[in-house]
Design an enzyme around this catalytic site. Structure first.
Site, PDB file in Angstrom:
ATOM      1  N   LYS A  26      87.301 -21.905  80.978  1.00 28.63           N
ATOM      2  CA  LYS A  26      88.168 -22.248  81.876  1.00 28.63           C
ATOM      3  C   LYS A  26      87.573 -23.553  83.084  1.00 28.63           C
ATOM      4  O   LYS A  26      87.437 -23.208  84.232  1.00 28.63           O
ATOM      5  CB  LYS A  26      89.156 -21.023  83.087  1.00 28.63           C
ATOM      6  CG  LYS A  26      90.279 -21.122  83.882  1.00 28.63           C
ATOM      7  CD  LYS A  26      91.258 -20.586  85.047  1.00 28.63           C
ATOM      8  CE  LYS A  26      89.464 -21.290  86.219  1.00 28.63           C
ATOM      9  NZ  LYS A  26      90.463 -22.375  87.171  1.00 28.63           N
ATOM     10  N   ARG A  80      92.825 -28.519  89.136  1.00 32.49           N
ATOM     11  CA  ARG A  80      93.204 -29.354  89.989  1.00 32.49           C
ATOM     12  C   ARG A  80      92.695 -31.168  88.570  1.00 32.49           C
ATOM     13  O   ARG A  80      93.292 -32.113  88.913  1.00 32.49           O
ATOM     14  CB  ARG A  80      92.247 -30.298  90.501  1.00 32.49           C
ATOM     15  CG  ARG A  80      92.477 -29.724  92.217  1.00 32.49           C
ATOM     16  CD  ARG A  80      92.123 -29.626  92.913  1.00 32.49           C
ATOM     17  NE  ARG A  80      90.845 -28.803  93.847  1.00 32.49           N
ATOM     18  CZ  ARG A  80      90.078 -28.767  95.167  1.00 32.49           C
ATOM     19  NH1 ARG A  80      90.023 -29.901  94.853  1.00 32.49           N
ATOM     20  NH2 ARG A  80      89.889 -27.338  95.131  1.00 32.49           N
ATOM     21  N   CYS A  97      77.600 -31.734  94.647  1.00 35.95           N
ATOM     22  CA  CYS A  97      77.015 -31.056  95.120  1.00 35.95           C
ATOM     23  C   CYS A  97      75.126 -30.728  95.290  1.00 35.95           C
ATOM     24  O   CYS A  97      74.990 -29.725  96.281  1.00 35.95           O
ATOM     25  CB  CYS A  97      76.666 -29.364  93.436  1.00 35.95           C
ATOM     26  SG  CYS A  97      75.535 -29.592  92.822  1.00 35.95           S
TER      27      CYS A  97
HETATM   28  P1  NAD Z   1      85.995 -23.932  94.655  1.00 39.79           P
HETATM   29  O1  NAD Z   1      85.607 -22.621  94.487  1.00 39.79           O
HETATM   30  O2  NAD Z   1      87.865 -24.044  94.697  1.00 39.79           O
HETATM   31  O3  NAD Z   1      86.826 -23.530  92.607  1.00 39.79           O
HETATM   32  C1  NAD Z   1      86.040 -23.550  91.877  1.00 39.79           C
HETATM   33  C2  NAD Z   1      87.170 -22.666  90.266  1.00 39.79           C
HETATM   34  O4  NAD Z   1      87.174 -21.297  91.300  1.00 39.79           O
HETATM   35  C3  NAD Z   1      87.737 -23.171  90.168  1.00 39.79           C
HETATM   36  O5  NAD Z   1      87.850 -22.756  88.384  1.00 39.79           O
HETATM   37  C4  NAD Z   1      88.938 -22.854  90.849  1.00 39.79           C
HETATM   38  O6  NAD Z   1      89.909 -22.674  89.707  1.00 39.79           O
HETATM   39  C5  NAD Z   1      88.391 -21.410  90.871  1.00 39.79           C
HETATM   40  N1  NAD Z   1      88.983 -20.521  91.694  1.00 39.79           N
HETATM   41  C6  NAD Z   1      88.906 -21.213  93.088  1.00 39.79           C
HETATM   42  N2  NAD Z   1      89.570 -19.694  94.327  1.00 39.79           N
HETATM   43  C7  NAD Z   1      89.574 -18.869  93.550  1.00 39.79           C
HETATM   44  C8  NAD Z   1      88.911 -17.746  94.034  1.00 39.79           C
HETATM   45  N3  NAD Z   1      89.919 -17.284  95.325  1.00 39.79           N
HETATM   46  N4  NAD Z   1      89.391 -16.912  93.540  1.00 39.79           N
HETATM   47  C9  NAD Z   1      88.776 -17.151  92.222  1.00 39.79           C
HETATM   48  N5  NAD Z   1      88.781 -18.413  91.416  1.00 39.79           N
HETATM   49  C10 NAD Z   1      89.095 -19.112  92.398  1.00 39.79           C
HETATM   50  O7  NAD Z   1      85.323 -25.551  94.414  1.00 39.79           O
HETATM   51  P2  NAD Z   1      85.973 -26.623  93.876  1.00 39.79           P
HETATM   52  O8  NAD Z   1      86.603 -27.635  94.907  1.00 39.79           O
HETATM   53  O9  NAD Z   1      86.923 -26.828  92.227  1.00 39.79           O
HETATM   54  O10 NAD Z   1      83.989 -27.427  93.334  1.00 39.79           O
HETATM   55  C11 NAD Z   1      83.583 -28.256  94.845  1.00 39.79           C
HETATM   56  C12 NAD Z   1      82.804 -27.002  95.284  1.00 39.79           C
HETATM   57  O11 NAD Z   1      82.344 -26.503  94.031  1.00 39.79           O
HETATM   58  C13 NAD Z   1      81.385 -27.879  95.765  1.00 39.79           C
HETATM   59  O12 NAD Z   1      81.503 -26.656  97.164  1.00 39.79           O
HETATM   60  C14 NAD Z   1      80.374 -28.012  95.303  1.00 39.79           C
HETATM   61  O13 NAD Z   1      79.263 -27.911  96.403  1.00 39.79           O
HETATM   62  C15 NAD Z   1      79.749 -27.063  94.589  1.00 39.79           C
HETATM   63  N6  NAD Z   1      79.676 -27.598  93.320  1.00 39.79           N
HETATM   64  C16 NAD Z   1      78.576 -26.896  92.843  1.00 39.79           C
HETATM   65  C17 NAD Z   1      77.689 -27.627  92.010  1.00 39.79           C
HETATM   66  C18 NAD Z   1      76.282 -26.419  91.356  1.00 39.79           C
HETATM   67  O14 NAD Z   1      75.573 -26.838  91.200  1.00 39.79           O
HETATM   68  N7  NAD Z   1      75.948 -26.013  92.841  1.00 39.79           N
HETATM   69  C19 NAD Z   1      78.030 -27.942  91.006  1.00 39.79           C
HETATM   70  C20 NAD Z   1      78.784 -28.312  91.612  1.00 39.79           C
HETATM   71  C21 NAD Z   1      79.782 -28.274  92.804  1.00 39.79           C
END
Ligand code: NAD
Length: 496
Positions: free
Chosen positions: A180, A184, A288
């Site tokens: 999944k 966005r 990240c």
């Molecule tokens: P997000 O947490 O909003 O979304 C990530 C995923 O979770 C998406 O597929 C989304 O559909 C799903 N999701 C969102 N809200 C949810 C909910 N309430 N319940 C279940 N699923 C849900 O993150 P984002 O804005 O897409 O990405 C940015 C974030 O990801 C930043 O915090 C960044 O630091 C982090 N990130 C971390 C790494 C790492 O390796 N640690 C790598 C890339 C991004």
């Protein structure tokens, strides 16, 4: 943000080897962040549609796990060639839906391909071990077996790379998968799955379901999903980890970050400025591993501040598809508002905005979500910004007395994704490597992103789980160990 679907290209799900249109009640516009133009529409698929994908993956598993590893990697060799062939086309899609520059999109796809290459070594990586005569006439060995159906849930900031931290390892080890992507940025994986379809993978081995929370929850609760790989913000990572564990699943959940770099006065300031500038402002700070706080020591306070301010102010910001543009927009208008209000918060808390990227308008992209590089000097330790992930092109400068004080600041951070040091001193570098409380360490490196054959080792609030993404950890994560003890010999060491 539901739309009239008749007017836009619809993103499809890929289930059991067929492209299916979701019956979702709600669809979301996919918007080019540089122009605000809607380029497609994506469904928020239902739990039932997710269930169908899981069943398709479960049906494909028995035959796939019996397929010799050597045969399982053949589609990955084909995938590598297809990704190389379509590199420019895929990079364009990433830039269109995410906003990063075309060069950055190509860079992330190179990292994706690297993971495919590493997974092609699975016949070696998946091997167990054996010892003859653990007792007289008795041999013992460990073998690895795939888990079954695994789920992968990914964020918006690397639409091309992050799914590849998981997908090639999961299938090469013999699992079947449901992915999944972020709702966005679903277009990159839509195209990648069209390429996957050309590799000869049996139907049902890889499945794609587009959507949001409903899809995630269905994956977390379904009894046939054995493991969950997640990347996203920390609150959601923690939620996914807890809910997956509650139904007995294995989970690896990578969360958010607040990455620090320490700049010592003996660093090569020109190189440090270029590298730290790229880390803080590359991908509009939506990495990240982006450096978010620079801790300067001694006279680096002035030298680094002056040089990074000049570099930040001179970066060319605009549409990532335009030649010469060095930084693109942030993902949504809400992100822009959030980032700008955090800058204002820092200012209110006592920091000085020495380069201000707020209220940016880019000619010919007036509707784009742009924030230019921003530098806050003297952010107090008590400011909310100190521990908040900004996820935008904002660098905070903090002065520390010495390395001991700087390391104590890192120790207090709730995150531990990356920490970096710029120095020309070997002993300072060794101390930093030894003591820094983060999983990915950079010495004179701005974005300490591990190569595909090393694990991506976030610590503290940046990771929930035990085994990380990529390389050997991925093999551990996607396999169960089985230990076999055999007696075939006539002789016994015990009397019966
Ligand atoms: P997000 O947490 O909003 O979304 C990530 C995923 O979770 C998406 O597929 C989304 O559909 C799903 N999701 C969102 N809200 C949810 C909910 N309430 N319940 C279940 N699923 C849900 O993150 P984002 O804005 O897409 O990405 C940015 C974030 O990801 C930043 O915090 C960044 O630091 C982090 N990130 C971390 C790494 C790492 O390796 N640690 C790598 C890339 C991004």
């Amino acid at each position: 943000m539901a739309v009239t679907t008749a007017t836009r290209t619809k993103v499809l799900n890929y289930v059991g080897g067929s492209w299916v249109e979701s019956k979702a009640a709600e669809w979301r516009d996919i918007v080019n962040p540089a122009t605000s133009e809607a380029i497609a529409t994506t469904p928020l698929s239902s739990a039932a549609e997710t269930g169908a994908a899981i069943e398709a993956a479960a049906a494909a598993f028995p035959a796939w796990r019996r397929t010799p590893t050597e045969d399982r990697i053949q589609p990955l060799f084909k995938l590598k060639m297809l990704l190389e062939e379509h590199l420019d086309e895929l990079s364009r899609i990433i830039t269109l839906e995410n906003g990063k520059t075309f060069g950055e999109s190509k860079g992330e796809l190179r990292r994706a391909i690297e993971n495919v290459e590493v997974s092609c070594g699975m016949p070696t990586m998946m091997q167990g071990y054996l010892l003859e005569d653990v007792a007289r006439g008795i041999d013992e060995f460990m073998i690895r077996q795939p888990l079954g159906v695994v789920a992968v849930i990914t964020p918006f900031n690397f639409p091309g790379m992050i799914p590849f931290w998981f997908l090639p390892y999961a299938i090469a080890t013999g699992n079947t998968l449901v992915l999944k992507p972020s709702e966005r940025v679903p277009l990159t994986m839509q195209r990648v799955f069209q390429l996957l379809e050309q590799t000869g993978l049996p139907k049902g081995v890889v499945n794609l379901v587009n959507g949001g929370k409903d899809v995630v929850d269905a994956l977390l609760d379904h009894p046939k999903v054995r493991a969950v790989s997640f990347v996203g913000s920390s609150p959601i990572a923690k939620y996914v980890y807890a809910r997956a564990a509650a139904s007995g699943k294995r989970a690896q959940c990578q969360g958010g970050a607040k990455n620090h770099v320490i700049v010592l006065p003996d660093a090569d300031m020109k190189t440090a400025t270029q590298i730290i500038g790229d880390s803080a402002f590359g991908c509009a700070g939506q990495r990240c591993l982006a450096v978010s706080v620079a801790l300067t020591i001694g006279e680096a306070q002035k030298t680094f501040r002056d040089s990074i301010a000049e570099a930040a102010a001179s970066l060319r910001v605009g549409n990532g598809l335009e030649e010469g543009v060095q930084m693109g927009p942030v993902i949504t208008p809400q992100s822009k508002t959030r980032i700008e209000s955090l800058i204002a918060k820092g200012e209110k808390d006592g920091a000085k905005v020495i380069v201000d990227g707020r209220n940016t308008k880019i000619p010919k992209c007036e509707a784009g979500h742009f924030v230019k590089p921003t530098i806050l000097d003297g952010v107090p330790a008590t400011s909310e910004l100190t521990d908040t992930e900004i996820f935008g092109p904002v660098l905070s400068l903090v002065h520390a007395r010495d390395m001991t004080e700087a390391l104590a600041i890192l120790e207090r951070s709730p995150f531990g994704n990356q920490a970096s040091l710029f120095t020309s001193s070997g002993s300072a570098a060794r101390r930093f490597r030894y003591e820094a409380p983060a999983g990915n360490i950079g010495i004179n490196i701005g974005v300490a992103a591990p190569m595909a054959y090393f694990p991506f080792t976030g610590w503290k609030g940046s990771f929930f789980g035990d085994m990380h993404a990529q390389g050997r950890d991925a093999v551990e994560f996607y396999t169960d160990k089985k230990v076999v003890i055999e007696r075939w010999g006539e002789e016994h060491s015990r009397k019966f």
